[in-house]
Scaffold this motif. Structure first.
Motif, PDB file in Angstrom:
ATOM      1  N   GLU A 179      -3.513  -3.378  -0.721  1.00  0.00           N
ATOM      2  CA  GLU A 179      -2.483  -2.765   0.124  1.00  0.00           C
ATOM      3  C   GLU A 179      -1.109  -3.345  -0.203  1.00  0.00           C
ATOM      4  OE1 GLU A 179      -2.174  -1.588   4.725  1.00  0.00           O
ATOM      5  OE2 GLU A 179      -1.970  -3.746   4.368  1.00  0.00           O
ATOM      6  N   LYS A 202      -3.218   3.150  -2.603  1.00  0.00           N
ATOM      7  CA  LYS A 202      -3.530   3.983  -1.441  1.00  0.00           C
ATOM      8  C   LYS A 202      -4.853   4.725  -1.647  1.00  0.00           C
ATOM      9  CE  LYS A 202       1.315   4.825  -0.297  1.00  0.00           C
ATOM     10  NZ  LYS A 202       1.388   3.995   0.863  1.00  0.00           N
ATOM     11  N   GLN A 203      -5.508   5.021  -0.520  1.00  0.00           N
ATOM     12  CA  GLN A 203      -6.727   5.823  -0.558  1.00  0.00           C
ATOM     13  C   GLN A 203      -6.442   7.116  -1.286  1.00  0.00           C
ATOM     14  OE1 GLN A 203      -8.421   6.608   3.294  1.00  0.00           O
ATOM     15  NE2 GLN A 203      -9.878   8.072   2.479  1.00  0.00           N
ATOM     16  N   ASP A 234      -5.926   7.392  -4.549  1.00  0.00           N
ATOM     17  CA  ASP A 234      -5.341   7.141  -5.866  1.00  0.00           C
ATOM     18  C   ASP A 234      -6.422   7.200  -6.935  1.00  0.00           C
ATOM     19  OD1 ASP A 234      -2.808   6.720  -4.831  1.00  0.00           O
ATOM     20  OD2 ASP A 234      -2.858   4.535  -5.034  1.00  0.00           O
ATOM     21  N   ARG A 236      -1.218   9.571  -8.585  1.00  0.00           N
ATOM     22  CA  ARG A 236      -1.157   9.943  -7.168  1.00  0.00           C
ATOM     23  C   ARG A 236      -0.364  11.234  -7.049  1.00  0.00           C
ATOM     24  NH1 ARG A 236       1.777   5.568  -4.003  1.00  0.00           N
ATOM     25  NH2 ARG A 236      -0.153   4.427  -4.395  1.00  0.00           N
TER      26      ARG A 236
END
Length: 122
Positions: A53, A58-59, A61, A98
């Motif tokens: 983090e 990030k979730q 990616d 992303r």
């Protein structure tokens, strides 16, 4: 001990889980060399307060390169765990995709309040 913990956490579903992702090959110029940046893993979970983090991971990616590991030499989670163990407390470059954009973050594998050295699952 770190690698043993990583494997134990993987068995428990904590730290890193495997989800190999197939995608079209992307190419990018890195240091004058053309490198394949096909994503080989997807970030499923990022733990709050973790090194991941802090690095800005990030979730969702897609990981295209993790230190020296990319789609051409990724064979299993051991590829990543070896890099993590050798990079403890030292920043390593992680290339992500992303929302169709490519970016690079610096991730420092280290002990933190949670389990493992990264704080994310792939």
């Amino acid at each position: 001990a770190g690698l043993t913990n990583l494997h134990a956490q993987a068995r428990e579903g904590i730290g890193i889980e495997s989800e190999v992702t197939t995608s079209m090959n992307l190419e990018d110029k890195l240091g004058g060399h053309t490198a394949s940046l096909a994503p080989f893993a997807r970030v499923l979970v990022v733990c709050s307060g973790s090194p991941a983090e802090e690095a800005g991971i990030k979730q969702g990616d897609l990981i295209t390169k993790f230190g020296s590991v990319d789609s051409s030499n990724f064979s299993s989670l051991k590829s990543i765990s070896d890099v993590v163990e050798h990079s403890r407390d030292r920043a390593l470059n992680v290339w992500l995709e992303r929302d169709g954009n490519r970016l690079k973050v610096e991730l420092t594998p280290k002990s933190w309040s949670g389990q493992g050295l990264l704080g994310f699952k792939i």
